[in-house]
Design a protein around this motif. Structure first.
Motif, mmCIF file in Angstrom:
data_model
loop_
_atom_site.group_PDB
_atom_site.id
_atom_site.type_symbol
_atom_site.label_atom_id
_atom_site.label_comp_id
_atom_site.label_asym_id
_atom_site.label_seq_id
_atom_site.Cartn_x
_atom_site.Cartn_y
_atom_site.Cartn_z
ATOM 1 N N ASP A 1 30.256 36.663 55.044
ATOM 2 C CA ASP A 1 30.768 36.074 53.812
ATOM 3 C C ASP A 1 31.746 37.042 53.158
ATOM 4 O O ASP A 1 31.362 38.120 52.700
ATOM 5 C CB ASP A 1 29.599 35.790 52.849
ATOM 6 N N SER B 1 24.281 37.551 45.709
ATOM 7 C CA SER B 1 23.483 38.689 45.232
ATOM 8 C C SER B 1 21.986 38.380 45.374
ATOM 9 O O SER B 1 21.226 38.444 44.413
ATOM 10 C CB SER B 1 23.805 39.058 43.778
ATOM 11 N N SER C 1 24.976 45.354 52.566
ATOM 12 C CA SER C 1 24.623 46.774 52.598
ATOM 13 C C SER C 1 25.653 47.511 53.437
ATOM 14 O O SER C 1 26.186 46.956 54.394
ATOM 15 C CB SER C 1 23.222 46.990 53.195
ATOM 16 N N THR D 1 24.540 50.486 54.499
ATOM 17 C CA THR D 1 23.605 51.457 55.063
ATOM 18 C C THR D 1 23.017 50.895 56.355
ATOM 19 O O THR D 1 22.307 49.872 56.303
ATOM 20 C CB THR D 1 22.460 51.717 54.057
HETATM 21 P P1 NDP Z 1 22.949 42.075 46.973
HETATM 22 O O1 NDP Z 1 21.962 41.340 46.162
HETATM 23 O O2 NDP Z 1 23.135 41.710 48.407
HETATM 24 O O3 NDP Z 1 22.595 43.622 46.848
HETATM 25 C C1 NDP Z 1 23.390 44.623 47.419
HETATM 26 C C2 NDP Z 1 22.861 45.966 46.918
HETATM 27 O O4 NDP Z 1 21.521 46.143 47.368
HETATM 28 C C3 NDP Z 1 23.671 47.127 47.419
HETATM 29 O O5 NDP Z 1 23.680 48.094 46.380
HETATM 30 C C4 NDP Z 1 22.880 47.636 48.610
HETATM 31 O O6 NDP Z 1 23.057 49.035 48.751
HETATM 32 C C5 NDP Z 1 21.453 47.315 48.183
HETATM 33 N N1 NDP Z 1 20.581 46.989 49.319
HETATM 34 C C6 NDP Z 1 20.862 46.173 50.368
HETATM 35 N N2 NDP Z 1 19.819 46.101 51.203
HETATM 36 C C7 NDP Z 1 18.846 46.901 50.697
HETATM 37 C C8 NDP Z 1 17.554 47.253 51.134
HETATM 38 N N3 NDP Z 1 17.050 46.770 52.260
HETATM 39 N N4 NDP Z 1 16.829 48.103 50.358
HETATM 40 C C9 NDP Z 1 17.339 48.599 49.201
HETATM 41 N N5 NDP Z 1 18.571 48.294 48.728
HETATM 42 C C10 NDP Z 1 19.325 47.459 49.481
HETATM 43 O O7 NDP Z 1 24.337 42.022 46.163
HETATM 44 P P2 NDP Z 1 25.831 41.543 46.420
HETATM 45 O O8 NDP Z 1 26.406 41.402 45.064
HETATM 46 O O9 NDP Z 1 26.552 42.364 47.387
HETATM 47 O O10 NDP Z 1 25.672 40.065 47.015
HETATM 48 C C11 NDP Z 1 25.648 39.753 48.403
HETATM 49 C C12 NDP Z 1 26.860 38.931 48.778
HETATM 50 O O11 NDP Z 1 26.969 37.750 47.963
HETATM 51 C C13 NDP Z 1 28.200 39.635 48.516
HETATM 52 O O12 NDP Z 1 28.467 40.682 49.420
HETATM 53 C C14 NDP Z 1 29.142 38.473 48.591
HETATM 54 O O13 NDP Z 1 29.355 38.104 49.940
HETATM 55 C C15 NDP Z 1 28.346 37.386 47.852
HETATM 56 N N6 NDP Z 1 28.720 37.316 46.413
HETATM 57 C C16 NDP Z 1 29.401 36.190 45.994
HETATM 58 C C17 NDP Z 1 29.790 36.042 44.680
HETATM 59 C C18 NDP Z 1 30.497 34.808 44.257
HETATM 60 O O14 NDP Z 1 30.987 34.762 43.103
HETATM 61 N N7 NDP Z 1 30.595 33.801 45.076
HETATM 62 C C19 NDP Z 1 29.536 37.095 43.680
HETATM 63 C C20 NDP Z 1 28.793 38.218 44.201
HETATM 64 C C21 NDP Z 1 28.387 38.297 45.518
HETATM 65 P P3 NDP Z 1 23.902 49.744 49.938
HETATM 66 O O15 NDP Z 1 25.094 48.891 50.249
HETATM 67 O O16 NDP Z 1 24.281 51.057 49.323
HETATM 68 O O17 NDP Z 1 22.976 49.898 51.113
#
Ligand code: NDP
Length: 277
Positions: free
Chosen positions: A46, A191, A234, A236
């Motif tokens: 995405d 998210s 992520s 990571t």
């Molecule tokens: P998420 O809810 O997916 O959370 C991401 C955060 O959680 C990052 O800081 C990541 O850290 C951390 N994380 C991921 N996996 C773990 C784990 N297993 N344990 C602990 N921490 C973890 O947030 P997003 O806002 O990125 O949402 C996901 C996707 O949704 C986006 O990438 C995008 O594709 C979509 N989106 C769409 C929107 C819209 O308006 N249509 C708006 C916002 C998001 P790290 O990366 O440092 O590992």
């Protein structure tokens, strides 16, 4: 690894229920993150023009050794390109950046009801062109409230295949999800981990302990049990693998309810009724 389930959209296309999101993944890190995700088994990415990393997503897929048809790719229209001619140019630009001749799913990113005279319907009619000419295999919307969807329903010709909205245990979105269920619109939960905020909630951590799983795995599983499509982000490698390693256990109905009861209607992102891009 157990296979990722597919969900059938209202036009018969299938989408992997779990994917990989790349919002806030800086372009220089995107190719590595997407490559890692594809190696871990993700087959759904995405992205969005506004994330600035479509080109790197395309490169990671084309260098992965997988065929184009094996990976479901979504991108989204920039908030600056809602007028029909701009939307046509933006869609061409997204395909070019990705290096593809089609995308699996193309979305209006935000309804922007206070911009463009509130005319997101003309924008939607332009996406219908991309669907008809086959360059978008499915089209949908993001951050649409029921009243926005009602306008699309009465003034558009095609029902959106998906509505991508913010959903997590603190924001269960029961009203929008019910509206979507009633109109055969698949909900995508953005998210899904609440950007990490829900992972330290004591209810979540207690339930996770009971399954011998991590809080993130339990939250991912909660969305899966509820039937929404998700794409946790992520950068990571260990977390990328952890978030997909969820298809060998299920939550009880009681645990799904206990997590849903954490709802506080708390957004981490903007309110779609007022957000102007
Ligand atoms: P998420 O809810 O997916 O959370 C991401 C955060 O959680 C990052 O800081 C990541 O850290 C951390 N994380 C991921 N996996 C773990 C784990 N297993 N344990 C602990 N921490 C973890 O947030 P997003 O806002 O990125 O949402 C996901 C996707 O949704 C986006 O990438 C995008 O594709 C979509 N989106 C769409 C929107 C819209 O308006 N249509 C708006 C916002 C998001 P790290 O990366 O440092 O590992």
């Amino acid at each position: 690894m157990t296979a990722i389930p597919d969900i059938m959209l209202n036009n018969g296309q299938r989408i992997p229920q779990l994917g990989f999101g790349v919002f806030l993944v800086p372009p220089p890190q995107t190719e590595a993150a997407v490559s890692q995700a594809l190696r871990a088994g993700y087959r759904h990415i995405d992205t969005a023009e506004m994330y600035g990393n479509e080109a790197k997503v395309g490169q990671a897929i084309s260098r992965s050794g997988l065929s184009r048809g094996e990976v479901f790719v979504t991108t989204k229209l920039s908030n600056d390109a809602h007028r029909p001619d701009d939307a046509r140019r933006a869609f061409d630009g997204s395909l070019k950046s990705l290096g593809f001749d089609y995308v699996d799913l193309f979305l209006i990113h935000w309804p922007l009801p206070t911009r463009y005279d509130g005319d997101f319907v003309s924008t939607w009619r332009t996406l219908e062109e991309f669907y008809r000419d086959g360059r978008a295999r499915s089209i949908g919307v993001s951050n649409f409230q029921p009243h926005h969807l009602r306008r699309i329903h009465t003034e558009g010709e095609i029902t959106p295949a998906v509505n991508q909205i913010e959903v997590n245990p603190y924001l269960t979105q029961d009203g929008v999800r019910q509206f979507c269920a009633d109109h055969e619109i698949t909900v995508e939960a953005w998210s899904p981990l609440g950007r990490g905020k829900v992972l330290t909630d004591p209810t979540v951590t207690d339930i996770a302990r009971g399954y011998g799983r991590t809080p993130a795995q339990v939250v991912v599983r909660w969305h899966i049990e509820r039937g929404d499509v998700i794409f946790p982000k992520s950068v990571t490698p260990a977390r990328i693998s952890e978030n997909i390693d969820v298809f060998d256990f299920e939550l009880t109905g009681e645990d799904v309810e206990a997590i849903a009861a954490l709802n506080r209607d708390q957004r981490t992102g903007p309110d779609p009724d007022t957000f102007a891009g």
